[in-house]
Design a protein around this motif. Sequence first.
Motif, PDB file in Angstrom:
ATOM      1  N   GLN A   1       0.823  -1.214   0.000  1.00  0.00           N
ATOM      2  CA  GLN A   1       0.000   0.000   0.000  1.00  0.00           C
ATOM      3  C   GLN A   1       0.858   1.266   0.000  1.00  0.00           C
ATOM      4  O   GLN A   1       0.557   2.227  -0.721  1.00  0.00           O
ATOM      5  N   ASP A   2       1.940   1.256   0.780  1.00  0.00           N
ATOM      6  CA  ASP A   2       2.851   2.419   0.791  1.00  0.00           C
ATOM      7  C   ASP A   2       3.466   2.626  -0.589  1.00  0.00           C
ATOM      8  O   ASP A   2       3.600   3.770  -1.059  1.00  0.00           O
ATOM      9  N   TRP A   3       3.847   1.539  -1.230  1.00  0.00           N
ATOM     10  CA  TRP A   3       4.438   1.604  -2.577  1.00  0.00           C
ATOM     11  C   TRP A   3       3.420   2.158  -3.577  1.00  0.00           C
ATOM     12  O   TRP A   3       3.749   3.019  -4.400  1.00  0.00           O
ATOM     13  N   ILE A   4       2.197   1.692  -3.493  1.00  0.00           N
ATOM     14  CA  ILE A   4       1.140   2.169  -4.394  1.00  0.00           C
ATOM     15  C   ILE A   4       0.906   3.666  -4.214  1.00  0.00           C
ATOM     16  O   ILE A   4       0.828   4.419  -5.201  1.00  0.00           O
ATOM     17  N   MET A   5       0.839   4.108  -2.961  1.00  0.00           N
ATOM     18  CA  MET A   5       0.554   5.533  -2.711  1.00  0.00           C
ATOM     19  C   MET A   5       1.728   6.413  -3.118  1.00  0.00           C
ATOM     20  O   MET A   5       1.528   7.548  -3.569  1.00  0.00           O
ATOM     21  N   GLN A   6       2.938   5.913  -2.994  1.00  0.00           N
ATOM     22  CA  GLN A   6       4.098   6.671  -3.462  1.00  0.00           C
ATOM     23  C   GLN A   6       4.045   6.825  -4.986  1.00  0.00           C
ATOM     24  O   GLN A   6       4.288   7.923  -5.520  1.00  0.00           O
ATOM     25  N   ASN A   7       3.708   5.735  -5.672  1.00  0.00           N
ATOM     26  CA  ASN A   7       3.551   5.818  -7.124  1.00  0.00           C
ATOM     27  C   ASN A   7       2.437   6.779  -7.508  1.00  0.00           C
ATOM     28  O   ASN A   7       2.561   7.562  -8.456  1.00  0.00           O
TER      29      ASN A   7
ATOM     30  N   SER B   1       2.132   3.538 -19.156  1.00  0.00           N
ATOM     31  CA  SER B   1       3.283   4.430 -18.956  1.00  0.00           C
ATOM     32  C   SER B   1       2.827   5.846 -18.559  1.00  0.00           C
ATOM     33  O   SER B   1       1.884   6.382 -19.143  1.00  0.00           O
ATOM     34  N   PRO B   2       3.502   6.438 -17.554  1.00  0.00           N
ATOM     35  CA  PRO B   2       4.594   5.896 -16.742  1.00  0.00           C
ATOM     36  C   PRO B   2       4.056   4.937 -15.670  1.00  0.00           C
ATOM     37  O   PRO B   2       3.041   5.201 -15.048  1.00  0.00           O
ATOM     38  N   TYR B   3       4.763   3.829 -15.488  1.00  0.00           N
ATOM     39  CA  TYR B   3       4.303   2.846 -14.516  1.00  0.00           C
ATOM     40  C   TYR B   3       5.485   2.275 -13.742  1.00  0.00           C
ATOM     41  O   TYR B   3       6.648   2.409 -14.144  1.00  0.00           O
ATOM     42  N   SER B   4       5.147   1.635 -12.618  1.00  0.00           N
ATOM     43  CA  SER B   4       6.133   0.956 -11.791  1.00  0.00           C
ATOM     44  C   SER B   4       5.638  -0.467 -11.582  1.00  0.00           C
ATOM     45  O   SER B   4       4.451  -0.697 -11.333  1.00  0.00           O
TER      46      SER B   4
ATOM     47  N   ARG C   1      -6.135 -12.574  -3.628  1.00  0.00           N
ATOM     48  CA  ARG C   1      -5.607 -12.249  -2.301  1.00  0.00           C
ATOM     49  C   ARG C   1      -5.219 -10.776  -2.196  1.00  0.00           C
ATOM     50  O   ARG C   1      -5.366 -10.155  -1.139  1.00  0.00           O
ATOM     51  N   LEU C   2      -4.744 -10.215  -3.301  1.00  0.00           N
ATOM     52  CA  LEU C   2      -4.299  -8.818  -3.300  1.00  0.00           C
ATOM     53  C   LEU C   2      -5.452  -7.815  -3.295  1.00  0.00           C
ATOM     54  O   LEU C   2      -5.265  -6.664  -2.901  1.00  0.00           O
ATOM     55  N   LEU C   3      -6.619  -8.227  -3.757  1.00  0.00           N
ATOM     56  CA  LEU C   3      -7.712  -7.274  -3.948  1.00  0.00           C
ATOM     57  C   LEU C   3      -8.076  -6.498  -2.677  1.00  0.00           C
ATOM     58  O   LEU C   3      -8.199  -5.263  -2.727  1.00  0.00           O
ATOM     59  N   PRO C   4      -8.271  -7.137  -1.517  1.00  0.00           N
ATOM     60  CA  PRO C   4      -8.584  -6.350  -0.315  1.00  0.00           C
ATOM     61  C   PRO C   4      -7.461  -5.391   0.068  1.00  0.00           C
ATOM     62  O   PRO C   4      -7.721  -4.297   0.565  1.00  0.00           O
ATOM     63  N   CYS C   5      -6.214  -5.820  -0.165  1.00  0.00           N
ATOM     64  CA  CYS C   5      -5.063  -4.954   0.107  1.00  0.00           C
ATOM     65  C   CYS C   5      -5.131  -3.688  -0.736  1.00  0.00           C
ATOM     66  O   CYS C   5      -4.983  -2.570  -0.224  1.00  0.00           O
ATOM     67  N   VAL C   6      -5.365  -3.862  -2.030  1.00  0.00           N
ATOM     68  CA  VAL C   6      -5.405  -2.710  -2.934  1.00  0.00           C
ATOM     69  C   VAL C   6      -6.663  -1.878  -2.695  1.00  0.00           C
ATOM     70  O   VAL C   6      -6.628  -0.646  -2.744  1.00  0.00           O
ATOM     71  N   GLU C   7      -7.776  -2.531  -2.428  1.00  0.00           N
ATOM     72  CA  GLU C   7      -9.033  -1.812  -2.190  1.00  0.00           C
ATOM     73  C   GLU C   7      -8.886  -0.806  -1.058  1.00  0.00           C
ATOM     74  O   GLU C   7      -9.487   0.277  -1.086  1.00  0.00           O
ATOM     75  N   ALA C   8      -8.069  -1.145  -0.052  1.00  0.00           N
ATOM     76  CA  ALA C   8      -7.885  -0.272   1.107  1.00  0.00           C
ATOM     77  C   ALA C   8      -7.245   1.064   0.739  1.00  0.00           C
ATOM     78  O   ALA C   8      -7.347   2.031   1.505  1.00  0.00           O
ATOM     79  N   THR C   9      -6.588   1.153  -0.419  1.00  0.00           N
ATOM     80  CA  THR C   9      -5.987   2.431  -0.839  1.00  0.00           C
ATOM     81  C   THR C   9      -7.043   3.397  -1.373  1.00  0.00           C
ATOM     82  O   THR C   9      -6.779   4.600  -1.493  1.00  0.00           O
TER      83      THR C   9
ATOM     84  N   LYS D   1      -3.709   6.351 -14.939  1.00  0.00           N
ATOM     85  CA  LYS D   1      -2.661   7.151 -14.296  1.00  0.00           C
ATOM     86  C   LYS D   1      -2.839   7.213 -12.781  1.00  0.00           C
ATOM     87  O   LYS D   1      -3.889   7.610 -12.285  1.00  0.00           O
ATOM     88  N   GLY D   2      -1.807   6.782 -12.055  1.00  0.00           N
ATOM     89  CA  GLY D   2      -1.823   6.835 -10.598  1.00  0.00           C
ATOM     90  C   GLY D   2      -2.631   5.740  -9.941  1.00  0.00           C
ATOM     91  O   GLY D   2      -2.709   5.681  -8.708  1.00  0.00           O
ATOM     92  N   ASN D   3      -3.244   4.886 -10.736  1.00  0.00           N
ATOM     93  CA  ASN D   3      -4.110   3.836 -10.192  1.00  0.00           C
ATOM     94  C   ASN D   3      -3.409   2.476 -10.196  1.00  0.00           C
ATOM     95  O   ASN D   3      -2.190   2.400 -10.349  1.00  0.00           O
ATOM     96  N   VAL D   4      -4.153   1.384 -10.045  1.00  0.00           N
ATOM     97  CA  VAL D   4      -3.542   0.074  -9.834  1.00  0.00           C
ATOM     98  C   VAL D   4      -4.025  -0.922 -10.883  1.00  0.00           C
ATOM     99  O   VAL D   4      -5.225  -1.014 -11.164  1.00  0.00           O
TER     100      VAL D   4
END
Length: 341
Positions: free
Chosen positions: A155-161, A248-251, A180-188, A228-231
């Motif tokens: 989540q920290d990595w996503i918000m930094q991006n 692009s631009p993406y991480s 498994r990742l969906l609830p993690c990402v949803e929390a952002t 842009k800026g999303n997941v």
Amino acid sequence: MPTPLIQFTDRGLYCPPGKFHIDPWKPVDKAVITHAHSDHARPGSNSYLSHTYSKPLLELRLGPGIYETIGWNEPVWINGVKLSLHPAGHVIGSSQVRLEYEGEVWVFSGDYKTENDGISGAFEPVKCDVFITESTFGLPIYNWKPQEEIFRNIQDWIMQNHSQGKTSVLMAYSLGKAQRLLPCVEATGLPIFLHGAVYNVHQALVAAGHKLPAIQRVQQDMPKDIFKGNVVIAPGSADGTPWMKRFSPYSVGVCSGWMQVRGNLRRRNADAGFALSDHADWNGLLHTIKATEAKKVFVTHGFQSAFSRYLNEIGIEAAEVKTEYGQEETAEEVEEKREEG
């Protein structure tokens, strides 16, 4: 010598008195399936028996067929063999197979993890005389951090991006890791987009009644700015393909137990690695084996040679077995390309 309750054959694990196979890698008459990953569930058998949650995934991946289902801890008798399924915690529907016949109990673990991820069912060790275990991460270096801590890092990595206007592309198996990742990402609070292969699995599960977070499928005609800026969650097979250019631009962040070894991140040429695995780590494997109280352990795919040797050293009788399991990454890539199409 009595006939073993499970024999290791060129078609897969075979139960002679029950006349059925478990996770066969060649077509058989009756296949009992631990879970729907492609190295354990293959097409061509006459009938399949699995956990209820696995049925829609098997239908998606194997096509029309004869699918029988049972719940966890719901025994059935097949030619006098008492068979039951028990939570393996690997992916949705994943199960251990317990066989009981003439007073002897064998358990095949399939793939499993011991941490409850909140979506795959909480793993339950099953007492038995003989235990057949995987050893995907059967070395002491593999020692997972708690899921909650890994999710915070993601989540920290996503918000930094997001703050830098970059799209976060998480690489994860279309079946298991992606859900498994969906609830993690949803929390952002950010919009979530899925690659076609991930979307197909998602829709099969939703149609079967599973409640999963809201998502959108990546469509060819979507404007580039929408990402842009999303997941985005995509399988590893998408990395490095022209499909990625639209973000692009993406991480890129790779979610895999192999990220525990720093060099693997460099080899994947990714921006971030998260050691999030759907398999038991070294301690999880050892705790499970001891909890089964098995007198004999067979070790299949992974670091089976080193792990079985260690078990013998600590007084647990063990032997390694060669199988065609463990090619999960390759098999999943094949399925992901087929599902996207």
